[in-house]
Design an enzyme around this catalytic site. Structure first.
Site, short mmCIF file in Angstrom:
data_model
loop_
_atom_site.label_atom_id
_atom_site.label_comp_id
_atom_site.label_asym_id
_atom_site.label_seq_id
_atom_site.Cartn_x
_atom_site.Cartn_y
_atom_site.Cartn_z
N HIS A 194 0.81 -1.23 0.00
CA HIS A 194 0.00 0.00 0.00
C HIS A 194 0.83 1.27 0.00
O HIS A 194 0.26 2.36 0.11
CB HIS A 194 -0.92 0.04 1.21
CG HIS A 194 -1.95 -1.04 1.24
ND1 HIS A 194 -3.20 -0.88 0.70
CD2 HIS A 194 -1.90 -2.30 1.71
CE1 HIS A 194 -3.89 -2.00 0.86
NE2 HIS A 194 -3.11 -2.88 1.47
N LYS B 132 -8.14 13.41 4.71
CA LYS B 132 -7.24 12.26 4.63
C LYS B 132 -6.23 12.36 5.77
O LYS B 132 -6.16 13.40 6.44
CB LYS B 132 -6.51 12.25 3.29
CG LYS B 132 -5.94 13.64 2.90
CD LYS B 132 -5.38 13.68 1.50
CE LYS B 132 -6.41 13.78 0.40
NZ LYS B 132 -6.64 12.53 -0.32
N ARG B 133 -5.43 11.30 5.99
CA ARG B 133 -4.37 11.38 7.00
C ARG B 133 -3.51 12.61 6.72
O ARG B 133 -3.32 12.98 5.55
CB ARG B 133 -3.46 10.15 6.92
CG ARG B 133 -4.04 8.86 7.43
CD ARG B 133 -3.04 7.72 7.32
NE ARG B 133 -2.77 7.32 5.96
CZ ARG B 133 -1.56 7.06 5.46
NH1 ARG B 133 -0.48 7.16 6.22
NH2 ARG B 133 -1.42 6.70 4.21
N LYS C 261 0.93 14.18 1.01
CA LYS C 261 -0.45 14.49 0.61
C LYS C 261 -0.64 15.99 0.38
O LYS C 261 -1.62 16.44 -0.16
CB LYS C 261 -1.44 13.95 1.64
CG LYS C 261 -1.45 12.42 1.71
CD LYS C 261 -2.41 11.91 2.77
CE LYS C 261 -2.36 10.41 2.95
NZ LYS C 261 -3.17 9.66 1.97
N THR D 122 -8.48 6.40 -1.73
CA THR D 122 -9.83 5.85 -1.85
C THR D 122 -10.86 6.94 -1.56
O THR D 122 -12.00 6.85 -2.01
CB THR D 122 -10.04 4.66 -0.88
OG1 THR D 122 -9.49 5.02 0.39
CG2 THR D 122 -9.37 3.41 -1.39
N LYS E 273 -14.71 7.94 -3.19
CA LYS E 273 -15.94 8.24 -2.44
C LYS E 273 -16.53 9.57 -2.92
O LYS E 273 -17.74 9.70 -3.13
CB LYS E 273 -15.65 8.31 -0.93
CG LYS E 273 -15.22 6.96 -0.37
CD LYS E 273 -14.53 7.05 0.98
CE LYS E 273 -13.77 5.75 1.25
NZ LYS E 273 -12.77 5.86 2.34
C1 26Q Z 1 4.69 1.41 9.35
C2 26Q Z 1 5.77 1.20 10.17
C3 26Q Z 1 5.68 1.45 11.52
C4 26Q Z 1 4.48 1.90 12.03
C5 26Q Z 1 3.40 2.11 11.21
C6 26Q Z 1 3.50 1.87 9.86
C7 26Q Z 1 2.35 2.10 8.97
C8 26Q Z 1 1.07 2.20 9.46
C9 26Q Z 1 0.00 2.45 8.63
C10 26Q Z 1 2.52 2.26 7.61
C11 26Q Z 1 1.45 2.52 6.78
C12 26Q Z 1 0.16 2.62 7.28
C13 26Q Z 1 -1.00 2.92 6.47
C14 26Q Z 1 -0.96 3.07 5.18
C15 26Q Z 1 -2.12 3.44 4.37
O1 26Q Z 1 -3.20 3.72 4.87
N1 26Q Z 1 -1.95 3.43 3.04
C16 26Q Z 1 -2.99 3.81 2.11
O2 26Q Z 1 -3.61 2.63 1.66
C17 26Q Z 1 -4.73 2.95 0.86
C18 26Q Z 1 -5.44 1.66 0.53
O3 26Q Z 1 -4.71 0.92 -0.40
C19 26Q Z 1 -4.31 3.70 -0.39
O4 26Q Z 1 -5.46 4.09 -1.09
C20 26Q Z 1 -3.50 4.94 -0.01
O5 26Q Z 1 -2.97 5.54 -1.18
C21 26Q Z 1 -2.38 4.56 0.94
O6 26Q Z 1 -1.73 5.73 1.41
#
Ligand code: 26Q
Length: 743
Positions: free
Chosen positions: A297, A482-483, A488, A590, A594
């Site tokens: 992702h 979004k986050r 972003k 995503t 929406k």
């Molecule tokens: C990694 C290492 C240590 C701690 C936390 C993490 C971590 C936690 C959450 C790394 C990534 C995430 C979340 C990622 C995320 O939400 N990615 C999104 O995934 C969506 C679904 O596929 C995509 O539409 C987005 O583009 C993408 O940013």
């Protein structure tokens, strides 16, 4: 669902002297009682989705809708004098933080809707993603005690609890099963950690702070905790039905790894087979290779997990040994298939004292997929190029989608009814029929304009209640929700707003149509730069909203505590969806889908799924700007100097507000630091904010100008709705089912 029994019981329900929470629990319990049983694991081939996050949002309305009793429940409650909207005070279960977690929830919804056996495994966090408050413009985090409303949609399975062993502790994993309603009732199994205080910590928080060794180890414990419990459940279930010959395991089980977080499940699977069931290592590895699939992702290096050997050895010594062994096999295999030593090293699972979990996933998984076309190409050509060269058949694209049940039918009933009136209601079951909306008549456009007005009014009313801010209905609504992350580029929007503001003030933009920018974003608690950007946006909002000269023309809202339920209102009421990430960095997005489904046009870069959105809805019906991936590569090669961009006086004025005293950061110095990092840092303006700022501002201005022709603009919006079927997760899930899961 025993519908008549449920409705009968609901009619009989005594509501005297009961508060909202009690009613919520009693009505939900009635629905659970009559909903029928959850599907069992393992009688036939099922897919299992392992994910650290499931961002389900509020279950009440969605579940009643899926069970087909929402409208009747509303009527029965109304007769008793209860407005069904009172249950909006029941907060969301936020067991996730962003797109990846919400995608998992959409996938479960679609699979159940399509009658496909997909079950989820994750963690039942005591506290979900923090609740966000804003104090003096800064984000503050409060614990999200979601269980204080009760948890009527879960069933605790004490009899199925099991022990998870670490070198230094033993912990119970107690399953809580949540039904996922649809054509069939699938199951989301979330494990709660129980035992002594140390044990219970494991399922206490989603993303505990990991800036200390202790925090990192806790996160590793979490990953192993639910992965090991899920693998043990599946193996045990298989052995019960089919015995100890595991050759057929992949004919009954396919395990989808949602990013790297659950990848440790692969090593645990091999450990279980080789120790408990005395299988040979190579046999176990080969079965794993037919069982697991991996979705990536993100390509951001900081999010690709790697674990120090020291940590893994400390709490999971057997798992460390197994991962080293897999690494040896992988290296040999890469080389025997034509890779050089260097290439094999690049894909190594264990190197420099660290385990690279993405490399482990790519080696073992039978399929590796990205989440939008461009993203998958980047995986194939850059991030995993060697693996792709070696195993080209593994790689595939699965463009994300979102469930149109929650993100259209539930959150925009008015639009759904207009669609029914126009093309019949078949689209609710078969989303591809939505394309029949193309070729709409003027009548439908007028209907759409009415719907948008209603949804906007609802949104603005909600904002007035929640944020205490009045926004007139004629305002054009831009939304960026979004986050919060530098890639972003919420910061770029902040600068663009400042340019519009100064333009209006100076008279240069004297005819700009009034507009409001709505931000919704949580920053990870330890992500300092993101928090600074939140502070900056709030400072801008304060200034602009209190300027009597401009405030009838421009407003800025930073919503407090953005969550799924807030999103449901924003996507339905917005006119324009801001999707402005640095090209190449947003895997898919995503939120963009929406908004599209609800008829907002996209103002964005050629990134992630935006590319596919405009491919389907037409460039002319959306607003694309900014450098492409290829252009950015060339700019980087030539040497990017953001200072050149700031020679433009409008950009200069916007950027210098960080240092010229326009705004206060309370003496922390963080605004100055942000400024320095943009212009003079080690890798100045690494996300190309200043490079794309000019074309962004121009694009926002043309959107405002186009909006003046209301009908024409509504047509663009409607064309987006008509071409959004592809972005239903029903389509995505069918592809996973057919190409990866074979269920
Ligand atoms: C990694 C290492 C240590 C701690 C936390 C993490 C971590 C936690 C959450 C790394 C990534 C995430 C979340 C990622 C995320 O939400 N990615 C999104 O995934 C969506 C679904 O596929 C995509 O539409 C987005 O583009 C993408 O940013």
């Amino acid at each position: 669902m025993e519908k008549t029994l449920f409705l009968h019981d609901l009619e009989e329900l005594d509501i005297q002297n009961k508060d909202v929470i009690t009613l919520y629990n009693e009505i939900s319990a009635l629905a659970m009682k009559h909903a029928g049983n959850m599907d069992e694991f393992g009688g036939y081939k099922c897919a299992y989705y392992l994910s650290m996050e499931f961002l389900i949002g509020r279950s009440f309305y969605n579940n009643l809708m899926e069970l087909g009793v929402l409208e009747e429940t509303k009527k029965i409650l109304a007769l008793k004098g209860i407005d069904i909207n009172v249950f909006e005070e029941i907060e969301d279960a936020a067991l996730g933080n962003g797109g990846l977690g919400r995608l998992a929830a959409c996938f479960l919804d679609s699979a159940a809707g399509l009658g496909l056996p997909l079950h989820g495994f994750g963690i039942r966090y005591k506290y979900g993603l923090f609740k966000q408050a804003v104090e003096n413009g800064c984000q503050v985090e409060l614990p999200d005690d979601w269980q204080r409303f009760g948890d009527p949609w879960s069933v605790r399975r004490d009899s199925e609890k099991r022990v998870i062993e670490y070198a230094d502790m033993r912990v119970y994993a107690v399953p809580y099963d949540m039904p996922v309603f649809g054509e069939k009732t699938n199951r989301l199994r979330l494990y709660q950690a129980e035992g002594d205080a140390g044990a219970e910590k494991i399922s206490e928080y989603l993303y505990p702070a990991d800036d200390t060794d202790e925090g990192k180890i806790l996160r590793l414990r979490q990953e192993y905790f639910f992965s090991a419990a899920a693998v043990a459940d599946l193996v045990e279930c298989y052995v019960k039905r089919h015995g100890k010959n595991f050759e057929k395991f992949p004919e009954y089980n396919v395990i989808q790894l949602n990013d790297t977080h659950p990848v440790i499940a692969v090593a645990e699977f091999i450990r279980l087979l080789t120790t408990e069931y005395r299988k040979k290592f190579t046999d176990a590895l080969n079965i794993a290779k037919r069982t697991f699939a991996y979705t990536n992702h993100t390509i951001l290096p900081e999010a690709l997990e790697c674990w120090k050997e020291e940590y893994v050895r400390k709490i999971l010594p057997d798992i460390a040994e197994i991962m080293i062994k897999i690494s040896v096999f992988a290296s040999r295999e890469y080389q025997s298939l034509g890779c050089t030593k260097e290439q094999a090293l690049e894909m190594a699972i264990f190197k420099g004292g660290k385990f690279y979990m993405a490399n482990l996933a790519v080696y073992v998984a039978k399929n590796v997929n990205g989440v939008a076309g461009l993203h998958t190409e980047i995986l194939k050509n850059r991030l995993f190029a060697t693996a792709h060269k070696t195993y080209p058949q593994k790689f595939m694209n699965k463009t994300n989608g979102v469930t149109h049940r929650r993100w259209l039918e539930l959150c925009n009933k008015e639009l759904a009814e207009l669609i029914d009136k126009t093309i019949g209601n078949g689209w609710r079951k078969d989303i591809s029929l939505l394309s029949n909306l193309n070729g709409f008549t003027e009548n439908t456009v007028n209907g759409f304009i009415e719907v948008k007005k209603i949804k906007k009014r609802q949104l603005l009313k909600y904002i007035a209640e929640k944020e205490g801010m009045e926004i007139p209905e004629n305002f054009l609504v831009f939304a960026q929700v979004k986050r919060l992350h530098e890639y972003k580029r919420q910061l770029m929007t902040a600068f663009a707003i400042l340019e519009l503001y100064y333009g209006i003030k100076s008279g240069k933009l004297s005819n700009l149509h009034p507009c409001v920018f709505i931000f919704g974003a949580k920053s990870a608690p330890s992500y300092k730069r993101a928090k600074t950007i939140i502070r900056f946006i709030n400072a801008i909002a304060d200034k602009i909203n209190s300027d009597a000269l401009t405030n009838g023309r421009l407003k800025v809202v930073f919503v407090r505590n953005y969550n799924v339920s807030y999103a449901e209102k924003i996507v339905a009421g917005a006119d324009v969806s801001l999707q402005v990430s640095t090209a190449g960095l947003e895997a898919s997005g995503t939120g963009n889908m929406k908004f599209m489904m609800n008829g907002a046009v996209t103002c964005g870069t050629m990134d992630g799924a935006n590319i596919e959105i405009v491919e389907r809805a037409g460039l002319e019906n959306n607003y694309i700007f900014g450098a492409t991936v290829e252009e950015l590569a060339n700019i980087k090669k030539a040497g990017y100097n953001p200072a050149v961009c700031v020679s433009d006086p409008a950009h200069k004025q916007a950027v210098e507000t960080l240092t010229d005293g326009t705004f206060s950061d309370g003496g922390s110095g963080e605004f100055k630091e942000l400024y320095e990092c943009l212009l003079h840092g080690e890798n100045p303006d690494g996300y190309f904010v200043l490079h794309d700022l000019g074309s962004y501002v121009q694009t926002l201005i043309s959107i405002c100008n186009d909006y003046v022709n209301n009908k024409k603009f509504a047509e663009k919006q409607l064309i987006n709705v008509a071409n959004s079927a592809y972005f239903s997760s029903d389509r995505t899930i069918k592809e996973y089912a057919e190409h990866i899961w074979k269920i």
